[in-house]
Design a protein around this motif. Sequence first.
Motif, PDB file in Angstrom:
ATOM      1  N   THR A 128       0.813  -1.218   0.000  1.00  0.00           N
ATOM      2  CA  THR A 128       0.000   0.000   0.000  1.00  0.00           C
ATOM      3  C   THR A 128       0.848   1.272   0.000  1.00  0.00           C
ATOM      4  N   SER A 129       1.995   1.244   0.686  1.00  0.00           N
ATOM      5  CA  SER A 129       2.823   2.453   0.802  1.00  0.00           C
ATOM      6  C   SER A 129       3.915   2.539  -0.252  1.00  0.00           C
ATOM      7  N   GLY A 130       4.319   1.389  -0.775  1.00  0.00           N
ATOM      8  CA  GLY A 130       5.418   1.392  -1.730  1.00  0.00           C
ATOM      9  C   GLY A 130       6.777   1.558  -1.084  1.00  0.00           C
ATOM     10  N   GLN A 131       6.843   1.438   0.259  1.00  0.00           N
ATOM     11  CA  GLN A 131       8.102   1.595   0.981  1.00  0.00           C
ATOM     12  C   GLN A 131       8.368   0.365   1.850  1.00  0.00           C
ATOM     13  N   HIS A 132       9.645   0.220   2.217  1.00  0.00           N
ATOM     14  CA  HIS A 132      10.008  -0.885   3.097  1.00  0.00           C
ATOM     15  C   HIS A 132       9.293  -0.753   4.436  1.00  0.00           C
ATOM     16  N   TYR A 133       8.893  -1.897   4.981  1.00  0.00           N
ATOM     17  CA  TYR A 133       8.192  -1.895   6.268  1.00  0.00           C
ATOM     18  C   TYR A 133       9.138  -1.480   7.395  1.00  0.00           C
ATOM     19  N   ASP A 134      10.336  -1.985   7.373  1.00  0.00           N
ATOM     20  CA  ASP A 134      11.342  -1.645   8.384  1.00  0.00           C
ATOM     21  C   ASP A 134      12.573  -1.122   7.660  1.00  0.00           C
ATOM     22  N   LEU A 135      12.715   0.221   7.649  1.00  0.00           N
ATOM     23  CA  LEU A 135      13.820   0.829   6.917  1.00  0.00           C
ATOM     24  C   LEU A 135      15.171   0.408   7.471  1.00  0.00           C
ATOM     25  N   GLY A 136      15.256   0.279   8.798  1.00  0.00           N
ATOM     26  CA  GLY A 136      16.531  -0.085   9.411  1.00  0.00           C
ATOM     27  C   GLY A 136      17.020  -1.437   8.951  1.00  0.00           C
ATOM     28  N   VAL A 137      16.106  -2.417   8.883  1.00  0.00           N
ATOM     29  CA  VAL A 137      16.476  -3.762   8.450  1.00  0.00           C
ATOM     30  C   VAL A 137      16.794  -3.791   6.961  1.00  0.00           C
ATOM     31  N   SER A 138      15.971  -3.055   6.173  1.00  0.00           N
ATOM     32  CA  SER A 138      16.104  -3.114   4.714  1.00  0.00           C
ATOM     33  C   SER A 138      17.265  -2.288   4.186  1.00  0.00           C
ATOM     34  N   LEU A 139      17.507  -1.100   4.778  1.00  0.00           N
ATOM     35  CA  LEU A 139      18.512  -0.189   4.246  1.00  0.00           C
ATOM     36  C   LEU A 139      19.838  -0.231   4.985  1.00  0.00           C
ATOM     37  N   GLY A 140      19.823  -0.649   6.230  1.00  0.00           N
ATOM     38  CA  GLY A 140      21.064  -0.698   6.992  1.00  0.00           C
ATOM     39  C   GLY A 140      21.654   0.691   7.186  1.00  0.00           C
ATOM     40  N   GLY A 141      22.895   0.887   6.727  1.00  0.00           N
ATOM     41  CA  GLY A 141      23.584   2.162   6.910  1.00  0.00           C
ATOM     42  C   GLY A 141      22.995   3.299   6.110  1.00  0.00           C
ATOM     43  N   SER A 142      22.149   2.996   5.113  1.00  0.00           N
ATOM     44  CA  SER A 142      21.534   4.055   4.301  1.00  0.00           C
ATOM     45  C   SER A 142      20.278   4.635   4.942  1.00  0.00           C
ATOM     46  N   THR A 143      19.899   4.110   6.100  1.00  0.00           N
ATOM     47  CA  THR A 143      18.681   4.594   6.772  1.00  0.00           C
ATOM     48  C   THR A 143      18.782   6.081   7.095  1.00  0.00           C
ATOM     49  N   ALA A 144      19.969   6.531   7.512  1.00  0.00           N
ATOM     50  CA  ALA A 144      20.152   7.941   7.872  1.00  0.00           C
ATOM     51  C   ALA A 144      19.853   8.849   6.685  1.00  0.00           C
ATOM     52  N   ARG A 145      20.233   8.429   5.483  1.00  0.00           N
ATOM     53  CA  ARG A 145      19.950   9.234   4.298  1.00  0.00           C
ATOM     54  C   ARG A 145      18.452   9.363   4.080  1.00  0.00           C
ATOM     55  N   SER A 146      17.738   8.260   4.282  1.00  0.00           N
ATOM     56  CA  SER A 146      16.282   8.301   4.113  1.00  0.00           C
ATOM     57  C   SER A 146      15.636   9.231   5.128  1.00  0.00           C
ATOM     58  N   LEU A 147      16.095   9.194   6.363  1.00  0.00           N
ATOM     59  CA  LEU A 147      15.533  10.060   7.406  1.00  0.00           C
ATOM     60  C   LEU A 147      15.851  11.531   7.125  1.00  0.00           C
ATOM     61  N   ASP A 148      17.053  11.786   6.606  1.00  0.00           N
ATOM     62  CA  ASP A 148      17.402  13.164   6.233  1.00  0.00           C
ATOM     63  C   ASP A 148      16.478  13.682   5.144  1.00  0.00           C
ATOM     64  N   LEU A 149      16.184  12.830   4.175  1.00  0.00           N
ATOM     65  CA  LEU A 149      15.266  13.234   3.103  1.00  0.00           C
ATOM     66  C   LEU A 149      13.867  13.502   3.652  1.00  0.00           C
ATOM     67  N   ASP A 150      13.432  12.690   4.610  1.00  0.00           N
ATOM     68  CA  ASP A 150      12.118  12.914   5.238  1.00  0.00           C
ATOM     69  C   ASP A 150      12.066  14.274   5.921  1.00  0.00           C
ATOM     70  N   ARG A 151      13.143  14.614   6.632  1.00  0.00           N
ATOM     71  CA  ARG A 151      13.181  15.910   7.324  1.00  0.00           C
ATOM     72  C   ARG A 151      13.153  17.064   6.325  1.00  0.00           C
TER      73      ARG A 151
END
Length: 352
Positions: free
Chosen positions: A34-57
């Motif tokens: 439904t969302s088109g995004q990973h359910y758990d970003l930390g598990v799916s992206l690993g070290g790239s999670t911070a980049r995703s959170l920065d983009l959200d901000r």
Amino acid sequence: MKTTFVSSLAIQNAMRLTIQQSQTDIVATQYEMTSGQHYDLGVSLGGSTARSLDLDRELARMDSLKSTNSVVTLRLSASQTALSSMATAAQTARNALTALSGSSDVTLIDNARLSVKSALANFTTAANQTSAGEFIFSGINTDAKPMIDYTTSEGAGAKAAYQNALNGFMASQTPPLTSLADFSAAQMNDFISNTLEPMYLGNDWKANWSDASDQNMTSRISANEVVTSSTNINAVGARKFALASIIGMEMLSADMKSEARNVLSSKTISYFSEAEAGINAQRSELGVSEQRVKGANTALDAQVKLMTTHKTDLDGVDTYQASLKMTSLKTQLETALTLTGRLQQLSLVNYL
């Protein structure tokens, strides 16, 4: 040959764990579908999670700026509409006085005076306009009504100030003047230019006419751009409009020498023209702010589109693959439930 026995309870427990895991995976897969995004970003992206959170901000900050800009745009638009009404009022009053052309006809004079009074009423209504519950011509004092209504009890102070100025000027002349009929052309020019005009361009305006602040509102419209997002009624254009209106309303229809009346009419027409020019200058300043807000919104839209695309590439999922996975999980869950039901039916009693 050795036979190893496995209890039916152990098999049931294994099926129970399979069911729990399948249900958990179904919840995660349903979210991804439904969302088109990973359910758990930390598990799916690993070290790239911070980049995703920065983009959200960054996206949240840009959405906030766009929301603020919509309020700014609404305020600027309302201000432009009101200023247009004010400029029209000044033009209408000036035209009425110009049509008088120095005539001493009582009817024409009364009609011109009524036109000035109507223009002041329209000007006052426009000056006290609100947008989103805030007065748009009060500067930063958005909760304060910017301009008094001269024709009501609010105008008592302004009327008293005018009368005191007139009485003081008449008493200071040699010999003292007893009425407007005694004014010469020179005295009329002196009274208007050196007594009334300094009052309206000085402290009398804030004392008796305006509760607005001289400081206008400013708004941040992008990360590094701030614009003036309002204006106020303390500008010279508004002051000269009020000055011209009071001269026309209080003095135009009085009995006086034709030379003095000509001076009065000429000065009033001049003040209305200056008022219109001042109001149009305010419109131009706000127009610049409107264009800057429009440009900032265009830039924000481009940045949002770029960042959204990057975020989708970073933490997006293939919804088609998620759909296939959902089908597989449902089949697995149904099989586990079926096996569990059959295992629960196994009993030695059925074979005795």
